[in-house]
Structure formats: C-alpha cells, structure tokens
Design a protein around this motif. Structure first.
Motif, PDB file in Angstrom:
ATOM      1  N   GLU A  50       0.866  -1.221   0.029  1.00 21.36           N
ATOM      2  CA  GLU A  50      -0.129  -0.063  -0.009  1.00 21.36           C
ATOM      3  C   GLU A  50       0.878   1.255   0.181  1.00 21.36           C
ATOM      4  O   GLU A  50       2.071   1.273   0.273  1.00 21.36           O
ATOM      5  CB  GLU A  50      -0.882  -0.281   1.185  1.00 21.36           C
ATOM      6  N   SER A  51       0.164   2.371  -0.323  1.00 21.79           N
ATOM      7  CA  SER A  51       0.709   3.687  -0.481  1.00 21.79           C
ATOM      8  C   SER A  51       1.625   4.043   0.919  1.00 21.79           C
ATOM      9  O   SER A  51       1.251   3.857   2.040  1.00 21.79           O
ATOM     10  CB  SER A  51      -0.206   4.690  -0.552  1.00 21.79           C
ATOM     11  N   GLY A  52       2.588   4.573   0.856  1.00 20.04           N
ATOM     12  CA  GLY A  52       3.653   4.906   1.839  1.00 20.04           C
ATOM     13  C   GLY A  52       4.537   3.802   2.652  1.00 20.04           C
ATOM     14  O   GLY A  52       5.181   3.696   3.544  1.00 20.04           O
ATOM     15  N   CYS A  53       4.336   2.422   2.027  1.00 19.65           N
ATOM     16  CA  CYS A  53       4.975   1.223   2.627  1.00 19.65           C
ATOM     17  C   CYS A  53       6.454   1.222   2.375  1.00 19.65           C
ATOM     18  O   CYS A  53       7.333   0.592   3.016  1.00 19.65           O
ATOM     19  CB  CYS A  53       4.405   0.140   2.477  1.00 19.65           C
ATOM     20  N   GLY A  54       6.989   2.176   1.600  1.00 21.51           N
ATOM     21  CA  GLY A  54       8.481   2.441   1.394  1.00 21.51           C
ATOM     22  C   GLY A  54       9.067   2.011   0.076  1.00 21.51           C
ATOM     23  O   GLY A  54      10.136   2.070   0.019  1.00 21.51           O
ATOM     24  N   LYS A  55       7.983   1.830  -1.007  1.00 21.23           N
ATOM     25  CA  LYS A  55       8.640   1.339  -2.191  1.00 21.23           C
ATOM     26  C   LYS A  55       9.469   2.191  -2.725  1.00 21.23           C
ATOM     27  O   LYS A  55      10.583   2.088  -3.255  1.00 21.23           O
ATOM     28  CB  LYS A  55       7.418   1.041  -3.019  1.00 21.23           C
ATOM     29  N   THR A  56       8.856   3.505  -3.162  1.00 23.26           N
ATOM     30  CA  THR A  56       9.840   4.594  -3.708  1.00 23.26           C
ATOM     31  C   THR A  56      11.136   4.843  -2.738  1.00 23.26           C
ATOM     32  O   THR A  56      11.994   4.895  -3.385  1.00 23.26           O
ATOM     33  CB  THR A  56       9.093   5.784  -3.834  1.00 23.26           C
ATOM     34  N   THR A  57      11.095   4.866  -1.766  1.00 17.96           N
ATOM     35  CA  THR A  57      12.410   5.380  -0.737  1.00 17.96           C
ATOM     36  C   THR A  57      13.105   3.939  -1.151  1.00 17.96           C
ATOM     37  O   THR A  57      14.399   4.387  -1.352  1.00 17.96           O
ATOM     38  CB  THR A  57      11.741   5.083   0.682  1.00 17.96           C
ATOM     39  N   LEU A  58      12.842   2.770  -1.200  1.00 16.78           N
ATOM     40  CA  LEU A  58      13.866   1.847  -1.168  1.00 16.78           C
ATOM     41  C   LEU A  58      14.241   2.175  -2.838  1.00 16.78           C
ATOM     42  O   LEU A  58      15.497   1.709  -3.059  1.00 16.78           O
ATOM     43  CB  LEU A  58      13.272   0.490  -1.390  1.00 16.78           C
TER      44      LEU A  58
END
Ligand SMILES: Nc1ncnc2c1ncn2[C@@H]1O[C@H](COP(=O)(O)OP(=O)(O)OP(=O)(O)O)[C@@H](O)[C@H]1O
Ligand SMILES: [Mg+2]
Length: 331
Positions: A50-58
C-alpha cells in the motif's frame, strides 16, 4: 539460476523529523526497515504494497538518491553504499530509472532529441549522438520526427516512451521502474508493458518494478516482494506468491482486488484489510501488521517475526506460518 546483480542487504532508511529553533531531531519516519533482497541478472523483480510502505524510498536508495541509515547495496559484486561523486559515475551509467509521471521527469523546455542527447553528452558518449538519438526513438517505437517535439506536444504514452528511451540511452543493466505505467490509460499501459517486456528480452535487462496494480506486477515480474510499513512481509516467485500467498497481509492485498471468482463470505472475513495504516513515525511493536491482522495473537504484539522459508524460493515473515524446509537453495 543466473548470477546476482543487485543485493540489498539489511537496508533501513529513516528520515529524521526536526523541531524548534534548534532543529532538534525529535523523531524519525521509518520508511524502510531491514530489507534484504537479491535481484538476479535478467530477472524482473516486483515490489508491491500500500501507499507509504516505502517502495519509492527503497528505489531511491538503490538509485543512490537517498542514503541508507543502515545496511548495504551491492551491485555486480561491488559495495556501492559508501561511494559518492565520480566513483559513482560507472554505477549511474549501469542503473537507470523510469518514473510514474514523465511530465515532471522530462524537462518541458527541451525537445525529445535534446533530452536524449543531453544524457549521452553528460556521460561523454563517444559515437554519433544524433544517430544514437534516432536509434533510441526507433527502439521505443517513436518516429524520427519526435526528436523535434516538446513533452507537451506528446500524449502520455509517447512521453513515457521518451522516458524509456532516456533510460536506455547508456545501455544500462538495471532499470528501476517506479509506477512507470500507473498514470496511463489501460490500453496505453498494455502497450508500454509490451514494450518493456520486449526491451527486457532484447537487451537482457534486469528490472526492479514497483507497481500497485497486482495483475500488472504478476504479468511482468518473475519474483515479487510484498512490503508493509517499510518491511518485507513475503517474497516468492510471482505465480507462487499470487497462487499460494502465506502472509495474511498478502492475502488481504490480493483479496482487495476485484475478482471475477470472489472468495466466500467466510473466507473474506478472515482476509479483509481493516483499519488505517499506522504511522511510520511510530510503527506498532512486534509484527507491524498486527493492528490490522485478522489472525493476530498476543505474541504478535511483542515478537518481530523472522522471515521463514515456506516453499522453494518463498519466504514469509509471520508467526502463524511455520517453516517448511526445502532442499532447493532459497534467496
Ligand atoms: N524525504 C522524505 N522525508 C520524510 N519522509 C519521507 C520522505 N520520503 C518519503 N517519506 C515517508 O516515508 C514513507 C514511505 O514513503 P514512500 O514514498 O517510499 O512510499 P511508497 O510505498 O512509494 O508509497 P506510494 O505507493 O504512495 O508511492 C512515507 O511515510 C513517506 O511519507
Ligand atoms: Mg511511491
């Protein structure tokens, strides 16, 4: 199995939150928590959650746009975590990115030809730049006249093709796609997915593919990791993960997708995702999913589950699943 290309080793990313005149650090957003995963040469690896789970950050950490708070990133046998400046240049050539919104990632004041030749010049391309620009456009299914068009003169799908051409410019090994097709109409999505699939075969590319549409990820990826509040909850081959999900969070995610063959009411009651996602500023103790988990026990509030092997190349981090040793080597 082919050789590992990218290894993310126990990576955490915390964003400090500052307060007051002295900008004292008062808390930290725990965007990514102790993630370990390996991408093998030539595979497409999916990240969902879900949104905000850290995908983009990773993804940004892999691209070296964000520094990990702990852990290491290895690429083709080299630890690139501490590298900076010039020493990162060879890595920057070998790893490219395609983002969700080509409008914001393409310079509106430059033509497609300008955008592509700039990348080539910055990295001191030694061949004929305009010939290479024409070749890149052609590879991505764009007529030569697109070299003279500005982003606002193109459709969303055409802009994304320019974004893909730019990613391919320096012949990378790994392409990070962050919601690369999410903003497109469904029919255009299919065309871009086909293009990515063709390019992957043609150039032997490795993909880190982030998407919230599970059917797209299933179609495109060989292996998938499911993230929740910064942590990997489950990881397996694509078919295995979607056919035999072991983690209650994965089941809930799959169940949330409209399905022509829905679960019975009783089954649905055990998988429905209830409640809000807790804040990554103050994640729940124990298993971070316990506050929304339909099968949580008292133990889940205090004990952080380790990832255990539940099948060949299939791990899940849940106290309710028991280890099923397999003879095959898992990652
Ligand atoms: N630069 C930053 N500073 C502070 N917090 C950040 C920063 N970037 C991301 N975050 C926070 O980190 C968490 C993870 O965000 P991230 O963008 O990685 O999630 P995501 O899985 O990509 O979400 P989405 O599906 O919406 O794109 C969120 O709580 C977000 O608010
Ligand atoms: Mg994101």
């Amino acid at each position: 199995m082919s050789a590992p290309l990218l290894r993310i080793e126990n990576v955490s990313v915390h964003f400090p939150v500052h307060k007051g005149l002295m900008q004292r650090e008062v808390a930290a957003v725990k965007a990514v928590e102790k993630v370990t995963l390996t991408l093998n040469q030539g595979e497409a690896f999916g990240l969902v959650g879900e949104s905000g789970c850290g995908k983009t950050t990773l993804a940004r950490t892999v691209l070296r746009l964000v520094d990990p708070t702990e852990g290491e990133i290895w690429f083709d046998g080299q630890n690139i975590t501490g590298m900076s400046g010039k020493s990162l240049l060879p890595y920057r050539k070998r790893v490219a990115a395609i983002f969700q919104d080509p409008f914001s990632s393409l310079n509106p004041r430059m033509t497609a030809g300008g955008i592509l030749s700039e990348v080539l010049r910055v990295h001191r391309y030694e061949g004929d730049v305009s010939a290479r620009v024409a070749e890149l456009l052609q590879i991505c299914g764009l007529a030569p006249r697109f070299a003279d068009l500005y982003p606002h003169q193109m459709s969303g799908g055409q802009r994304q093709r320019v974004g893909i051409a730019r990613a391919l410019a320096l012949e990378p090994d790994l392409i990070v796609c962050d919601e690369a097709v999410s903003a497109l109409d469904v029919s255009i999505q299919a065309q871009i997915i086909n293009l990515l699939t063709d390019l992957r075969k043609r150039f032997g590319l490795t993909f880190l593919f982030i998407g919230h549409d599970l059917s797209v990820v299933r179609h495109l990826c060989d292996r998938v990791a499911v993230m929740y509040l910064g942590r990997v909850m489950e990881m397996a081959g694509s078919e295995e993960l979607f056919d035999n999900p072991e983690h209650p969070y994965t089941r809930a995610l799959i169940d949330a997708v409209p399905n022509p063959d829905p679960l019975s009411e009783a089954e649905r009651a055990t998988t429905a995702l209830a409640g809000e996602i807790p804040s990554p500023l103050d994640p729940p103790s124990g298993c971070v999913f316990h506050t929304r988990c339909p099968i949580a026990t008292a133990q889940c509030r205090t004990e952080i589950p380790e990832a255990v092997t539940v099948g060949p190349d299939h791990v899940a981090a849940c106290l309710a699943v028991s280890e099923r040793p397999v003879s095959e080597k898992t990652t």
